[in-house]
Design a protein around this motif. Sequence first.
Motif, PDB file in Angstrom:
ATOM      1  N   GLY A   1       0.803  -1.223   0.000  1.00  0.00           N
ATOM      2  CA  GLY A   1       0.000   0.000   0.000  1.00  0.00           C
ATOM      3  C   GLY A   1       0.833   1.268   0.000  1.00  0.00           C
ATOM      4  O   GLY A   1       0.303   2.364   0.204  1.00  0.00           O
ATOM      5  N   LEU A   2       2.134   1.139  -0.235  1.00  0.00           N
ATOM      6  CA  LEU A   2       3.016   2.316  -0.207  1.00  0.00           C
ATOM      7  C   LEU A   2       2.539   3.353  -1.229  1.00  0.00           C
ATOM      8  O   LEU A   2       2.315   3.038  -2.393  1.00  0.00           O
ATOM      9  CB  LEU A   2       4.459   1.893  -0.526  1.00  0.00           C
ATOM     10  N   ARG A   3       2.402   4.582  -0.772  1.00  0.00           N
ATOM     11  CA  ARG A   3       2.032   5.689  -1.663  1.00  0.00           C
ATOM     12  C   ARG A   3       3.160   6.705  -1.720  1.00  0.00           C
ATOM     13  O   ARG A   3       3.904   6.873  -0.760  1.00  0.00           O
ATOM     14  CB  ARG A   3       0.742   6.344  -1.170  1.00  0.00           C
ATOM     15  N   GLY A   4       3.250   7.363  -2.862  1.00  0.00           N
ATOM     16  CA  GLY A   4       4.350   8.305  -3.089  1.00  0.00           C
ATOM     17  C   GLY A   4       4.360   9.410  -2.050  1.00  0.00           C
ATOM     18  O   GLY A   4       3.322   9.962  -1.701  1.00  0.00           O
ATOM     19  N   ARG A   5       5.553   9.736  -1.560  1.00  0.00           N
ATOM     20  CA  ARG A   5       5.676  10.686  -0.463  1.00  0.00           C
ATOM     21  C   ARG A   5       5.977  12.113  -0.934  1.00  0.00           C
ATOM     22  O   ARG A   5       6.243  12.996  -0.139  1.00  0.00           O
ATOM     23  CB  ARG A   5       6.810  10.246   0.470  1.00  0.00           C
ATOM     24  N   GLY A   6       5.959  12.314  -2.250  1.00  0.00           N
ATOM     25  CA  GLY A   6       6.311  13.635  -2.768  1.00  0.00           C
ATOM     26  C   GLY A   6       5.188  14.643  -2.684  1.00  0.00           C
ATOM     27  O   GLY A   6       5.383  15.819  -2.938  1.00  0.00           O
ATOM     28  N   GLY A   7       3.989  14.180  -2.345  1.00  0.00           N
ATOM     29  CA  GLY A   7       2.892  15.113  -2.200  1.00  0.00           C
ATOM     30  C   GLY A   7       1.596  14.600  -2.794  1.00  0.00           C
ATOM     31  O   GLY A   7       0.534  14.809  -2.241  1.00  0.00           O
ATOM     32  N   ALA A   8       1.683  13.916  -3.910  1.00  0.00           N
ATOM     33  CA  ALA A   8       0.468  13.490  -4.590  1.00  0.00           C
ATOM     34  C   ALA A   8      -0.079  12.181  -4.029  1.00  0.00           C
ATOM     35  O   ALA A   8      -1.267  11.902  -4.135  1.00  0.00           O
ATOM     36  CB  ALA A   8       0.720  13.353  -6.091  1.00  0.00           C
TER      37      ALA A   8
ATOM     38  N   GLY B   1      -0.248  16.270   1.327  1.00  0.00           N
ATOM     39  CA  GLY B   1       0.971  16.809   0.690  1.00  0.00           C
ATOM     40  C   GLY B   1       2.228  16.115   1.151  1.00  0.00           C
ATOM     41  O   GLY B   1       2.336  14.887   1.075  1.00  0.00           O
ATOM     42  N   THR B   2       3.154  16.904   1.639  1.00  0.00           N
ATOM     43  CA  THR B   2       4.443  16.358   2.071  1.00  0.00           C
ATOM     44  C   THR B   2       4.498  16.169   3.587  1.00  0.00           C
ATOM     45  O   THR B   2       5.561  15.982   4.140  1.00  0.00           O
ATOM     46  CB  THR B   2       5.583  17.299   1.657  1.00  0.00           C
ATOM     47  N   LYS B   3       3.329  16.282   4.231  1.00  0.00           N
ATOM     48  CA  LYS B   3       3.237  16.077   5.684  1.00  0.00           C
ATOM     49  C   LYS B   3       4.100  17.078   6.439  1.00  0.00           C
ATOM     50  O   LYS B   3       4.658  16.763   7.487  1.00  0.00           O
ATOM     51  CB  LYS B   3       3.622  14.638   6.049  1.00  0.00           C
ATOM     52  N   ALA B   4       4.195  18.243   5.883  1.00  0.00           N
ATOM     53  CA  ALA B   4       4.982  19.304   6.510  1.00  0.00           C
ATOM     54  C   ALA B   4       4.046  20.195   7.299  1.00  0.00           C
ATOM     55  O   ALA B   4       3.312  20.996   6.724  1.00  0.00           O
ATOM     56  CB  ALA B   4       5.721  20.104   5.453  1.00  0.00           C
ATOM     57  N   LEU B   5       4.052  20.019   8.597  1.00  0.00           N
ATOM     58  CA  LEU B   5       3.154  20.786   9.462  1.00  0.00           C
ATOM     59  C   LEU B   5       3.886  22.017   9.976  1.00  0.00           C
ATOM     60  O   LEU B   5       4.798  21.909  10.798  1.00  0.00           O
ATOM     61  CB  LEU B   5       2.665  19.924  10.635  1.00  0.00           C
ATOM     62  N   GLN B   6       3.479  23.158   9.439  1.00  0.00           N
ATOM     63  CA  GLN B   6       4.080  24.414   9.888  1.00  0.00           C
ATOM     64  C   GLN B   6       3.073  25.104  10.784  1.00  0.00           C
ATOM     65  O   GLN B   6       1.991  25.469  10.337  1.00  0.00           O
ATOM     66  CB  GLN B   6       4.403  25.315   8.689  1.00  0.00           C
ATOM     67  N   PHE B   7       3.443  25.282  12.050  1.00  0.00           N
ATOM     68  CA  PHE B   7       2.512  25.862  13.025  1.00  0.00           C
ATOM     69  C   PHE B   7       2.812  27.341  13.225  1.00  0.00           C
ATOM     70  O   PHE B   7       3.983  27.736  13.327  1.00  0.00           O
ATOM     71  CB  PHE B   7       2.631  25.131  14.370  1.00  0.00           C
TER      72      PHE B   7
END
Lengths: 232, 449, 808
Positions: free
Chosen positions: B53-60, B315-321
Amino acid sequence: MTDEPSRITEATVVELRELMGRYPQARSALIPMLHLVQSVDGCVSDTGVQLCADLLGISANEVLGVATFYTMFKRRPAGQHHIGICRTALCAVLGGDLIWDEVREKLGLEDGETTPDGKFSLEGIQCNAACDFAPVMTVDWEFMDNMTPERAAAIIDYLSANQPVRATRGPILAGFRASERVLAGFPDGKADEGPGAGEASVRGTRIAAINRWVAPLGVPIPGVTERSAGDA
Amino acid sequence: MSIAPLTPILTATWDAPRSWKLDTYRSANGYAGATRALRMPAAQVIDEVKASGLRGRGGAGFPTGTKWSFVPAAPGQPKYLVVNCDESEPGTCKDMPLLMASPHLVVEGAIIAGYAIGAHRVFIYIRGEVVHVLRRVQQAVAEAYQAGLLGPRTMGVEYPLDITVHAGAGAYICGEETALLDSLEGRRGQPRSRPPFPAVAGLYGQPTVVNNCETIASLPAILARGAAWYAQFGTEQSKGATIYSLSGHVRFPGQFEAPFGTTARTLLELAGGIREGHKLKFFTPGGSSTPLFTEEQLDVPLSYEAVADAGSMLGTKALQFFDETTSVLRTTRRWMEFYAAESCGKCTPCREGSWWLRQLVARLEEGRGKEGDVERILDICGNVSGKTFCPLADGFVAMVTSAVRQFRSEFEAGYRRPASELFPYERSAVFKSATSAVASRTTRGGEAR
Amino acid sequence: MSVDPTASPKQITLTIDGIQVSVAQGTTVLRAAEQAGVFIPRFCDHPLLKPLGACRQCMVEVPDAGNGRPLKLQTSCTLEVAEGMKVATQATSELAADTQAGVMELLLVNHPLDCPECDKAGECPLQNQAMLSPRQVSRFDGVKRTWPKPVPVTPTVMLDQERCIGCQRCTRFSAEISGDPLFVMLGRGAETHLAICPDAGSGGYFAGNAVQLCPVGALTSSDYRFQARPFELISTQSTCDGCAAGCQLRVDVKNGRVVRRLAGDDPSHNDEWLCDRGRYGFRSTQAADRLRTPLLRVDGQLVEVSWPEALDAAAKGLRGLTGSQVAVLPGGRLTLENAYAYARFAHTVLLTNNIDYRGRAFSDEETKFLAREQAGRTPAQLVDYAALERAKRVVLVCFEPEEESPMVFLRLRRAVRRSGLQVLAVAPYLSAGSRKLGAKLIACAPGEEAQSLTALGHTIDRDTVLLVGERAATAAGALKRAVDVTTASGAKLAWIPRRPGELAAIVAGCLPTLLPGGRAVTDAGARADLMAEWHVAKLPTSVGYDLAGIAVAANAGEVRAIVTGALDLRDLPDAGLMREALERTFVVSLEVRRSEVVQYADVVFPVAASDEQDGTFIDWTHSRRPVNAALSDQATPPDVRVLAAISQALGSNLGFHTTAAALASYDALSRWFPNQQMLPAITAADPPPSVPGNAILASWRQLVDDAAILDGATALRDAAPAAVARMSQATAAATGLNDGAIAQIGAGGTWWRGPVQVTPGMVDGVVWVPTLSDTATHGRLNALPGERVILTKRGISLAGSLRGGDGA
């Protein structure tokens, strides 16, 4: 565009050819080649543009089209040390703008300029993939993490006095041209310097270790020695 | 069985002494996945990755095994694997530490993926502005060659594989896979027309797979421990674990590897919460191109499907708080300036739309907005959205429209007052600056050039 | 787009705005819509350039991609049709219409609203489209990008960066069509901008096309800037007189004066392109030395006289002279009608076969070749532009397409890029043009072309086309060998002259061996046919003098009168002899300008320039190309009318007075066929006599040079390639020369001086100079290609080393 005479030599040409040989199609080497030109001339010099064009059998305008597309390529010589300050939202808000003002004022430079003595150049950069170390500064494309205006000023003072300054995650700063040479694909043997990852990078790893949180082990697969990475 | 809140797999060895060395990596079961993969038929490797089930981690988040299966079998035809380490989406900072601390994960992953798709040549494309990252990867590849893991006989198996490490030169758009291919061919990094898709005609017109760095790095564990092991983490549609990057006004920013579906609240707690004395205002779930979330979405499980349902993207799982001291106009303007600078300039709506929006947001931030600017911003966004060749413009449209929708009054305040009055900028800084002369002055962003 | 006529592409049926249309597979939706009668606005799209999808103006909705599923908004210029596809354009889709209006507003964000002072206004696709947009007032009230402007790209092209909308038509033209680096996109994002290539140089010969392609006013012509508004122009479709390519063009006239030429659109010939020679070469007839009234020599001076006076004087001078006593030199720039008038004037009024249109280097071998292989060509032997694209291989012999027939060059380049055509250049070096064709050099010193052709052997096969230039006349044996090898191999042969009137003159019978229609003057049957057709009792029976023979006979006192058309004495191999001939004889000159010939004339008749008359050019493919008068100037009639009037004054009758009647008379001859058997077989000419010299001369005309028709085209002249002497490193070294040094090339007491350009790969012992360059700067060399010349450094006296030369 460039005023200084090029320092490109026959040895540079040999290395440019070596880069071309690393790819199935020589043109793929163009970006590394331009990095190498910058490592010699401090910028993508006219001589370098023409040389790359001649070596690749393409026109100088194609080379120029590429050189002006990528922000790391300079058409005027960068300083001995090239300072980048992240101006994208997160770093800017967390204090990058204050660092920017401090450094700009201290060096008397605007974005893209180089000091008259050629010591420093300044660039407002976009997100440099080190947001967990914000605000981010770079010198010679080495990380200078968790920057403050005071530290930035101190770094400039040390560099001005030719004192060694170590990157937070990397070696002692060796200058823009030295970094460009690594970027071109000629390693400088300094890979082992600095930490494996910075404090922020290993935050989760450490929290997991303290709490003895690990990913579950897999179903043993024949032929594969199962060892949890965490056991290392 | 219960899964721990953090599941270090990729990040497991990052804190080990000399974690980047081959010996360290090997002593932690390194190259076991590639060893197994190379003894399987390539098709079976693809099946295993599909099953994981690996999905691309680049955002899409496109399923990786499925992407591989688009590559035509065509034996004898050159095929290429390109590892996309052009990490440039604002807020995204997972691939660089990964490459720095554990570059062999990517080397091993590249062996697995290359073998699976029948490629004998791999390019690791790394953004240029991170020279120490490049050093580590250059060295890891050299180590792998010395140890006989790469070359004519990959890991002792009759399968030649070569890896070339390639540095970019500063262009966000090169994270888009077809622009990256143009860049790797020595051209201006402009997205290509699709079809043909890279899987059919990519690098040099040959079948090519472009996978994100973290995607590739996820392969060794999947192959070593099996698809079923991996699929037990995460959610139904977002299997496995991933690296969440937390940054901004949190006490302890950093990288947190956790199963998909972990909530932002859990991650925020692990990061020590919002900095002391402040409270959350908004955050990005997956980089600056993803619509903003606020406190209301803190409990949204961070999986592809749940975040989409909540109106944003993982997206890229980048959580900017960002805390309450932050002017949303200021962040919007800076991000807008980022996109305007990074637009490749080919498509009219992106090139001109970013030019226009940047000016409108700038004057609002400076308190010089004109009545109707907010509506105009939304209207321009509508004219840009979905009209361009690549998703860069859609990214800034998502960012701007979500900011306006969530904080409209703050935008409208820009008709009258500068944001710096409402949100004194030094209050947002994470340090107390001693150079008060500088700190007290209002910092203005770059003027429209 | 050219499509291989042998292949019939699969037809795809789709629906656009409810209109069903079937188009060839691979067609884009935008083009298919055109066929359905639906115009989708566009800027970057151009039918002759690869799709780009940059401007985004042409976006359409696709409710069904042919598989039952919709697509997101698509650029119709990049989307290929699919069976069963349904497309909704702005005409039927609100979303498409809104999108296009939105894109238009964005396009105008940085576009200056300077239409009132922009040359493009009134014929500007951006302006036109903007006027159709529902939003007439821009909401953009911010800062627009500004750039320094205008910037000269080349002497002929100006760049106004602010107006550029980034469509990249010009950059694609450079890359895909001309191969001349001229423009480049630099920077990125909003800073993306068009820039001038550092190696653009003078821009090549096709830069004007970029101006015409530009869908906004970013590129303008320095020649046309601020000259006219589109509504002031009266446009006429015609054929270019710049060379023998037969390019269709549009001539724009303002207030009775040509102000601009644009490429027409003719896929069989020039597509939508035009070379800069054709584009800007229309000013010479506007020069101060333009003839408007007849002139008569009175007491040694030419004075203006009335038409009747001039006609009387001409008749008086010509009366009683016939046969070998008179000669006619029509020149090589005439329409078919005018050429036919000269031929019939010679044959029936002056009763002479002393007629030779050539006025350039020629040979007896060429006379025979033209008579047998050109005048009498059958359709099966013809080569046209499309045939160049079908060929697998093209061999260039004494022919530099880019310099001597630029449209042939563009067509060859397209074939090279599209279908992998192989080009072989039999030449002393690989010219810039040949390099752009990826040509392989068959290295050959001038004069050795025949041997090189033989050496090519089976490389020349039935899929090969030989393109032979008019310079072959100076390469002994080359024309004969070209005919022999093509006959033997089944290859095709085309002869490509430079001047627009060559083929018309040949078929009209302006050669001493020929009657109109490719029949021999010595053919009694042909003469009988013509006497019946022309209602004349008598035609001269023996072969006349050719150009050289006329000059010699005039100097010997045999030829006593000469009637000339437009003749440039600089083009003659032995101009001195001709000057003496003109000095000694009674000369009637029909001229457009006060040329050098006029100085020797006794009676001068002003005639119409090619943009002032109707008529027909015959191009190198032997097809008729219509010439239409863009201006009508009653004071300067076409040559046909003047010759008819002189005939009348002589008490004779040319048989017609008008261009149309001349053509009808010529066409009436078409029921007879050429009879090759009556024409002499081609025999190789003798090589040039051996004279002392240390190098062999190579030379050809450059497209932009000192040619008379380019007088007044000052910007174009500024863009002319530098005049250099080319030679190999070894040849230069042997003479003590190096790159940039000034070389002297001498022959027979004449000189050419200019800087050396060391040319890698050039045949040793050969020196190349341009055939026509500025005489004041470089001098003039009286020598033909293949002849030996003296090559030295400047300043070395050659007095002793040259026969009869004193270095003056």
